[in-house]
Design an enzyme around this catalytic site. Structure first.
Site, PDB file in Angstrom:
ATOM      1  N   ASN A  87      -3.929   5.978  -0.736  1.00 12.24           N
ATOM      2  CA  ASN A  87      -3.313   6.180   0.574  1.00 12.24           C
ATOM      3  C   ASN A  87      -2.622   7.535   0.701  1.00 12.24           C
ATOM      4  O   ASN A  87      -2.505   8.072   1.809  1.00 12.24           O
ATOM      5  CB  ASN A  87      -2.336   5.049   0.892  1.00 12.24           C
ATOM      6  CG  ASN A  87      -3.067   3.836   1.412  1.00 12.24           C
ATOM      7  OD1 ASN A  87      -3.857   3.919   2.336  1.00 12.24           O
ATOM      8  ND2 ASN A  87      -2.823   2.685   0.798  1.00 12.24           N
ATOM      9  N   HIS A 116      -2.558  -3.338  -6.260  1.00 13.00           N
ATOM     10  CA  HIS A 116      -2.969  -3.048  -4.890  1.00 13.00           C
ATOM     11  C   HIS A 116      -4.487  -3.146  -4.731  1.00 13.00           C
ATOM     12  O   HIS A 116      -5.238  -2.309  -5.237  1.00 13.00           O
ATOM     13  CB  HIS A 116      -2.488  -1.652  -4.489  1.00 13.00           C
ATOM     14  CG  HIS A 116      -2.856  -1.272  -3.101  1.00 13.00           C
ATOM     15  ND1 HIS A 116      -3.274  -0.011  -2.755  1.00 13.00           N
ATOM     16  CD2 HIS A 116      -2.896  -2.010  -1.955  1.00 13.00           C
ATOM     17  CE1 HIS A 116      -3.543   0.026  -1.463  1.00 13.00           C
ATOM     18  NE2 HIS A 116      -3.326  -1.173  -0.966  1.00 13.00           N
ATOM     19  N   GLU A 121      -5.406  -0.590  -7.597  1.00  9.96           N
ATOM     20  CA  GLU A 121      -4.432   0.354  -8.128  1.00  9.96           C
ATOM     21  C   GLU A 121      -3.345  -0.419  -8.876  1.00  9.96           C
ATOM     22  O   GLU A 121      -2.749  -1.337  -8.320  1.00  9.96           O
ATOM     23  CB  GLU A 121      -3.793   1.166  -6.995  1.00  9.96           C
ATOM     24  CG  GLU A 121      -4.753   2.125  -6.315  1.00  9.96           C
ATOM     25  CD  GLU A 121      -4.106   2.877  -5.171  1.00  9.96           C
ATOM     26  OE1 GLU A 121      -4.404   4.074  -5.013  1.00  9.96           O
ATOM     27  OE2 GLU A 121      -3.309   2.270  -4.411  1.00  9.96           O
ATOM     28  N   SER A 153       0.815  -1.206   0.000  1.00  7.52           N
ATOM     29  CA  SER A 153       0.000   0.000   0.000  1.00  7.52           C
ATOM     30  C   SER A 153       0.854   1.264   0.000  1.00  7.52           C
ATOM     31  O   SER A 153       0.317   2.361  -0.061  1.00  7.52           O
ATOM     32  CB  SER A 153      -0.936   0.009   1.211  1.00  7.52           C
ATOM     33  OG  SER A 153      -0.224  -0.219   2.404  1.00  7.52           O
TER      34      SER A 153
END
Length: 284
Positions: A191, A140, A152, A119
């Site tokens: 994130n 991800h 992602e 992440s």
């Protein structure tokens, strides 16, 4: 067609088991590798419970049929014949780098994709640990993997365009997820936005500005969020939240990415959120 039918997953925790589940539900042959016989048993139980729950809710016809497509083992060499291996171990750069070095030696097909579910860790740092950086990228997923549609895709500077497009087809056409493209920067898209938001809520709590309940209720009722930032941190895991924050801070040196002392103390105390039964809230 992607040609990806044999899938390996390293790590059978919440993320790894979820990734294994969605692949098996899509008809893939899945091997999950865990670190010990006890961890193998835990991963099997996690998969069984999740799939039986999905069957009871009418999401799948047969949990047993999906489980038949998943093997959980504690031998990394079982991944030798895989078309793609997705790493989902602890968010630790040294551990992931070592794993990619070993996978590079084990996985035999030169066309196999080595993917990370990290992440926050830059993909280039993992790619250069291998002799095939053109076939390494970030894929991800988001927790809970069987529910959330986003993935992602994070190619490094060395990732072949063909590898990225093959991964995109696998994610979208085979697994039925939605892929977004991200630059290889710590935190990627989600994130890099989400972690500063969560850290801001922790600082607000730490300063005594508001209670955890009021902070979360404010975002749920005032901004239509499905859950508040502190409850979300508990779901993510406070150790993971801290690790992502540290990766972001190392890369950008921005104060908004620095982990607050309260977060550090809670992680040191083992108060990691839902997975330990206590974080910002207590769980039964």
């Amino acid at each position: 067609m992607t040609g990806i039918e044999r899938v390996g997953v390293v790590g059978g925790g919440l993320m790894g088991s979820g990734i294994a589940e969605v692949n098996a539900r899509a008809g893939k042959d899945v091997i999950v590798v865990e670190s010990s016989p006890a961890a193998v048993d835990n991963a099997r139980q996690r998969l069984t419970s999740s799939l039986e729950r999905a069957e009871s809710r009418g999401k799948i016809e047969s949990a047993a049929a999906v489980l038949d497509r998943i093997r959980v083992v504690d031998d990394l060499t079982a991944l030798a014949d895989r078309d793609i291996v997705i790493e989902a171990i602890v968010e630790d750069e040294a551990a992931k780098t070592d794993l990619f070095r070993r996978l590079d030696e084990i996985v035999t097909s030169p066309d196999a994709i080595l993917a990370s579910n990290t992440s926050s860790i830059p993909i280039m740092k993992l790619a250069v640990a291998t002799q095939r950086p053109s076939h390494v990228l970030g894929v991800h997923f988001f927790n809970p993997v069987p529910v959330l549609k986003l993935v992602e895709l994070v190619p490094s500077l060395m990732t072949d365009a063909a590898t990225t497009e093959r991964a995109r087809a696998f994610v979208q056409d085979d697994l039925g997820k939605n892929a977004i493209d991200c630059q290889d920067r710590a935190g990627f898209v989600v994130n890099a936005l989400l972690i500063p938001f969560i850290l801001s809520a922790i600082r607000m709590l730490e300063s005594g500005f508001a209670t955890a309940e009021d902070i979360d209720q404010g975002l749920v009722l005032g901004a239509a969020h499905p859950q508040g930032p502190l409850a979300l941190a508990d779901l993510i895991g406070l150790d993971t939240t801290k690790a992502v924050a540290e990766s972001l801070y190392e890369e950008f040196k921005e104060p908004l990415y620095a982990a607050p002392p309260l977060l550090a103390r809670m992680v040191e105390a083992g108060l990691l959120g839902r997975k330990t039964g206590r974080g910002f809230y207590t769980y039964g």
